[in-house]
Design a protein around this motif. Structure first.
Motif, PDB file in Angstrom:
ATOM      1  N   LEU A   3     169.943  48.942 -32.213  1.00  0.00           N
ATOM      2  CA  LEU A   3     168.943  48.799 -31.072  1.00  0.00           C
ATOM      3  C   LEU A   3     169.376  49.837 -30.195  1.00  0.00           C
ATOM      4  O   LEU A   3     168.806  50.451 -29.285  1.00  0.00           O
ATOM      5  CB  LEU A   3     169.070  47.512 -30.522  1.00  0.00           C
ATOM      6  CG  LEU A   3     168.197  46.349 -31.114  1.00  0.00           C
ATOM      7  CD1 LEU A   3     168.387  44.890 -30.401  1.00  0.00           C
ATOM      8  CD2 LEU A   3     166.489  46.993 -30.841  1.00  0.00           C
ATOM      9  N   VAL A  38     172.875  45.180 -35.957  1.00  0.00           N
ATOM     10  CA  VAL A  38     171.577  45.444 -35.261  1.00  0.00           C
ATOM     11  C   VAL A  38     171.788  45.958 -33.683  1.00  0.00           C
ATOM     12  O   VAL A  38     170.979  46.669 -33.170  1.00  0.00           O
ATOM     13  CB  VAL A  38     170.840  43.704 -35.120  1.00  0.00           C
ATOM     14  CG1 VAL A  38     169.664  44.081 -34.372  1.00  0.00           C
ATOM     15  CG2 VAL A  38     170.599  43.365 -36.458  1.00  0.00           C
ATOM     16  N   ARG A  39     172.849  45.476 -33.175  1.00  0.00           N
ATOM     17  CA  ARG A  39     173.245  45.841 -31.703  1.00  0.00           C
ATOM     18  C   ARG A  39     173.188  47.813 -31.662  1.00  0.00           C
ATOM     19  O   ARG A  39     172.762  48.200 -31.012  1.00  0.00           O
ATOM     20  CB  ARG A  39     174.411  45.274 -31.113  1.00  0.00           C
ATOM     21  CG  ARG A  39     174.864  45.772 -29.853  1.00  0.00           C
ATOM     22  CD  ARG A  39     176.008  44.995 -29.223  1.00  0.00           C
ATOM     23  NE  ARG A  39     175.660  43.679 -28.967  1.00  0.00           N
ATOM     24  CZ  ARG A  39     176.480  42.781 -28.734  1.00  0.00           C
ATOM     25  NH1 ARG A  39     177.578  43.131 -28.121  1.00  0.00           N
ATOM     26  NH2 ARG A  39     176.128  41.491 -28.535  1.00  0.00           N
ATOM     27  N   GLN A  83     166.930  52.625 -28.526  1.00  0.00           N
ATOM     28  CA  GLN A  83     166.733  52.832 -27.256  1.00  0.00           C
ATOM     29  C   GLN A  83     167.202  54.330 -26.614  1.00  0.00           C
ATOM     30  O   GLN A  83     166.382  54.570 -25.643  1.00  0.00           O
ATOM     31  CB  GLN A  83     167.532  51.890 -26.476  1.00  0.00           C
ATOM     32  CG  GLN A  83     166.938  50.323 -26.661  1.00  0.00           C
ATOM     33  CD  GLN A  83     168.096  49.173 -26.195  1.00  0.00           C
ATOM     34  OE1 GLN A  83     169.394  49.380 -25.915  1.00  0.00           O
ATOM     35  NE2 GLN A  83     167.710  48.002 -26.162  1.00  0.00           N
ATOM     36  N   VAL A 102     171.240  48.433 -39.492  1.00  0.00           N
ATOM     37  CA  VAL A 102     170.467  47.226 -39.735  1.00  0.00           C
ATOM     38  C   VAL A 102     170.760  46.583 -40.902  1.00  0.00           C
ATOM     39  O   VAL A 102     170.859  45.468 -41.436  1.00  0.00           O
ATOM     40  CB  VAL A 102     168.868  47.441 -39.526  1.00  0.00           C
ATOM     41  CG1 VAL A 102     168.000  46.067 -39.990  1.00  0.00           C
ATOM     42  CG2 VAL A 102     168.575  47.743 -38.217  1.00  0.00           C
ATOM     43  N   GLU A 121     158.178  45.275 -27.566  1.00  0.00           N
ATOM     44  CA  GLU A 121     158.472  44.179 -27.291  1.00  0.00           C
ATOM     45  C   GLU A 121     158.783  43.252 -28.490  1.00  0.00           C
ATOM     46  O   GLU A 121     158.236  43.529 -29.471  1.00  0.00           O
ATOM     47  CB  GLU A 121     157.919  43.253 -26.405  1.00  0.00           C
ATOM     48  CG  GLU A 121     157.764  44.184 -24.893  1.00  0.00           C
ATOM     49  CD  GLU A 121     156.747  42.961 -23.949  1.00  0.00           C
ATOM     50  OE1 GLU A 121     156.452  42.096 -24.519  1.00  0.00           O
ATOM     51  OE2 GLU A 121     156.550  43.758 -22.837  1.00  0.00           O
ATOM     52  N   GLY A 122     159.967  42.424 -28.487  1.00  0.00           N
ATOM     53  CA  GLY A 122     160.283  41.674 -29.449  1.00  0.00           C
ATOM     54  C   GLY A 122     161.643  42.066 -30.047  1.00  0.00           C
ATOM     55  O   GLY A 122     162.729  42.432 -29.358  1.00  0.00           O
ATOM     56  N   GLN A 123     162.074  41.435 -31.298  1.00  0.00           N
ATOM     57  CA  GLN A 123     163.534  41.708 -31.750  1.00  0.00           C
ATOM     58  C   GLN A 123     163.373  42.437 -33.130  1.00  0.00           C
ATOM     59  O   GLN A 123     162.360  42.036 -33.745  1.00  0.00           O
ATOM     60  CB  GLN A 123     164.217  40.285 -31.967  1.00  0.00           C
ATOM     61  CG  GLN A 123     164.395  39.256 -30.782  1.00  0.00           C
ATOM     62  CD  GLN A 123     164.904  38.090 -31.003  1.00  0.00           C
ATOM     63  OE1 GLN A 123     164.814  37.373 -32.258  1.00  0.00           O
ATOM     64  NE2 GLN A 123     165.707  37.430 -30.082  1.00  0.00           N
ATOM     65  N   LEU A 124     164.502  43.177 -33.366  1.00  0.00           N
ATOM     66  CA  LEU A 124     164.838  43.793 -34.665  1.00  0.00           C
ATOM     67  C   LEU A 124     165.247  42.764 -35.411  1.00  0.00           C
ATOM     68  O   LEU A 124     166.054  42.356 -35.456  1.00  0.00           O
ATOM     69  CB  LEU A 124     165.875  44.984 -34.366  1.00  0.00           C
ATOM     70  CG  LEU A 124     165.766  45.992 -35.288  1.00  0.00           C
ATOM     71  CD1 LEU A 124     164.490  46.700 -35.495  1.00  0.00           C
ATOM     72  CD2 LEU A 124     166.896  47.016 -35.110  1.00  0.00           C
ATOM     73  N   VAL A 125     164.471  42.579 -36.564  1.00  0.00           N
ATOM     74  CA  VAL A 125     164.639  41.683 -37.592  1.00  0.00           C
ATOM     75  C   VAL A 125     164.708  42.313 -39.199  1.00  0.00           C
ATOM     76  O   VAL A 125     163.784  43.108 -39.523  1.00  0.00           O
ATOM     77  CB  VAL A 125     163.481  40.434 -37.933  1.00  0.00           C
ATOM     78  CG1 VAL A 125     163.897  39.442 -38.940  1.00  0.00           C
ATOM     79  CG2 VAL A 125     163.615  40.041 -36.388  1.00  0.00           C
ATOM     80  N   LEU A 134     160.000  45.566 -36.727  1.00  0.00           N
ATOM     81  CA  LEU A 134     160.075  45.144 -35.073  1.00  0.00           C
ATOM     82  C   LEU A 134     159.170  43.976 -35.338  1.00  0.00           C
ATOM     83  O   LEU A 134     158.152  43.996 -35.475  1.00  0.00           O
ATOM     84  CB  LEU A 134     159.703  45.996 -34.185  1.00  0.00           C
ATOM     85  CG  LEU A 134     160.489  47.068 -33.916  1.00  0.00           C
ATOM     86  CD1 LEU A 134     160.051  48.320 -33.249  1.00  0.00           C
ATOM     87  CD2 LEU A 134     162.088  46.765 -33.156  1.00  0.00           C
ATOM     88  N   SER A 135     159.646  42.762 -34.983  1.00  0.00           N
ATOM     89  CA  SER A 135     158.858  41.289 -35.103  1.00  0.00           C
ATOM     90  C   SER A 135     158.937  41.094 -33.702  1.00  0.00           C
ATOM     91  O   SER A 135     159.655  40.935 -32.733  1.00  0.00           O
ATOM     92  CB  SER A 135     159.687  40.464 -35.586  1.00  0.00           C
ATOM     93  OG  SER A 135     158.987  39.187 -35.805  1.00  0.00           O
TER      94      SER A 135
END
Length: 410
Positions: free
Chosen positions: A177, A173-174, A181, A168, A193-197, A408-409
């Protein structure tokens, strides 16, 4: 295994190459010189290119030069090749960094000390192998056999992920993730749930960050503590081998009395002494090594309930005491007991300082040597007690450069 190997092989190469004291000591000195220089280099490279890559490189490097050591034709070649092994072993610390960056704060104080079990297993394995292999087929085969785990474990890298925190921080980021996962799947869970920021960190692993006014005092004290802990840990390993090799249990024998003169190739007397380890010596080393796990339960409780600073201060103070107790004329059982406790305490010191550091910053005289070890431990105990920050329950820190922590946002 690679570090403990020095202790069990030193008496043998002393006899084979008729080495003097300083020549035997030089082997250890150069191993840790290589360790010191390369640890800085590997640390910088790991912050730039990733922990996983540097960990793999260090395993390949260490296994390759360790195997070459078994073919060393002369003492000089042996010193050089073991120095290269020390360079490789220094990068193994990246494995601990990867694990630290994955562990949640509340589990870190429990899981990291349990890693000591594997260090213990390696130490016991090399001592057990030495007691069988050296008397039968020699030290060269011991080194070859000891190289095998490092070679085999390279296959395990297929299952080791790169640190998600590192990915990160570099904008990948991919990959982060994908790793998270995979972990969630193994644990039969799901990511929130959400996006890794997380903003990309343009500057990572800057040495100057350690000397920032906010961390300067902590950095300097931690350096002192690391010096003392490493000094004490490897000191007790090598000192125990020296005590056994020279049969100086009570200090009753002088160096000249303990020495058994050897003859060189021309039949003249050599000033060196030659004393191979007896089965009882190997048993003493095994029993004292088991001490490294003896205090683990208490160490875990101390780390999590007393805090890192107080726990480290107590164990360092006790380490100083037991170094002094080694000066007492005692029986073989008494010596084993003191060595057992010393190994337990110095292992506990390592457990605590590894956690603290990650969380806050990301044979002239046997008597003289033991007193020196003790003095350094006293200084470290005081330094540990006066550390300005307690990291119990504290998340891993990042430099104050305007970047937030991994989150995690929704």
């Amino acid at each position: 295994m690679e570090i403990m190997l020095i202790a069990v092989v030193s008496p043998v190469i002393r006899c084979e190459w008729h080495l003097e004291n300083w020549q035997v000591a030089l082997v250890t000195t150069m191993v840790f010189f290589g360790y010191m220089v390369s640890s800085v280099l590997f640390g910088l490279l790991a912050d730039r290119y990733g922990r996983w890559k540097i960990l793999l490189l260090s395993f390949l490097w260490g296994a390759y030069f360790s195997l070459l050591t078994s073919f060393a034709p002369t003492y000089i070649w042996f010193v050089f090749l073991r120095t290269m092994v020390g360079c490789g072993v220094s990068g193994h610390a990246q494995g601990l960094i990867i694990k630290t960056e994955f562990l949640p704060t509340k589990y870190r104080g429990y899981m990291l000390p349990l890693s000591q079990v594997f260090w213990l297993a390696g130490s016991l394995l090399i001592i057990g192998l030495a007691s069988v292999v050296i008397p039968s087929i020699g030290w060269r085969w011991l080194i070859r056999i000891a190289s095998l785990p490092g070679i085999i474990l390279i296959l395990a890298f297929k299952f080791i992920p790169e640190s998600a925190r590192f990915n990160v921080s570099t904008g990948n980021v991919r990959a982060a993730l994908t790793t998270l996962q995979r972990i969630a799947k193994i644990n039969r869970s799901a990511l929130p749930e959400g996006q890794l920021v997380e903003p990309v960190m343009e500057k990572r692993g800057r040495f100057a960050d350690l000397l920032d006014a906010k961390y300067l005092r902590t950095t300097l004290q931690i350096w002192v503590i690391w010096l003392g802990i490493s000094f004490a840990y490897y000191g007790v390993i090598l000192a125990s081998a020296e005590l056994l090799e020279r049969d100086l249990v009570c200090g009753a024998k002088s160096e000249s009395q303990a020495a058994v003169p050897t003859e060189d190739s021309e039949g003249s007397q050599s000033p060196c002494y030659c004393h191979q380890f007896a089965p009882s010596d190997y048993r003493t080393m095994i029993i004292s090594t088991i001490g490294e796990i003896a205090l683990n339960p208490l160490n875990i409780l101390g780390i999590n309930f007393l805090g890192r600073r107080l726990s480290l201060s107590i164990t360092m103070g006790c380490t100083a005491l037991f170094f002094l107790l080694l000066n007492i004329c005692t029986s073989s059982a008494g010596l084993i007991g003191f060595l057992f406790m010393l190994r337990a305490l110095v292992a506990a010191n390592f457990n605590t300082i590894y956690i603290y550091t990650a969380e806050v910053l990301m044979s002239a005289s046997i008597l003289g040597a033991l007193c020196l070890f003790s003095s350094v431990c006293v200084v470290c105990a005081i330094s540990a007690f006066t550390l300005p920050i307690e990291t119990k329950g504290r998340a891993l820190q990042v430099s104050d450069t305007g970047h937030s922590q991994l989150s995690l946002s929704v």
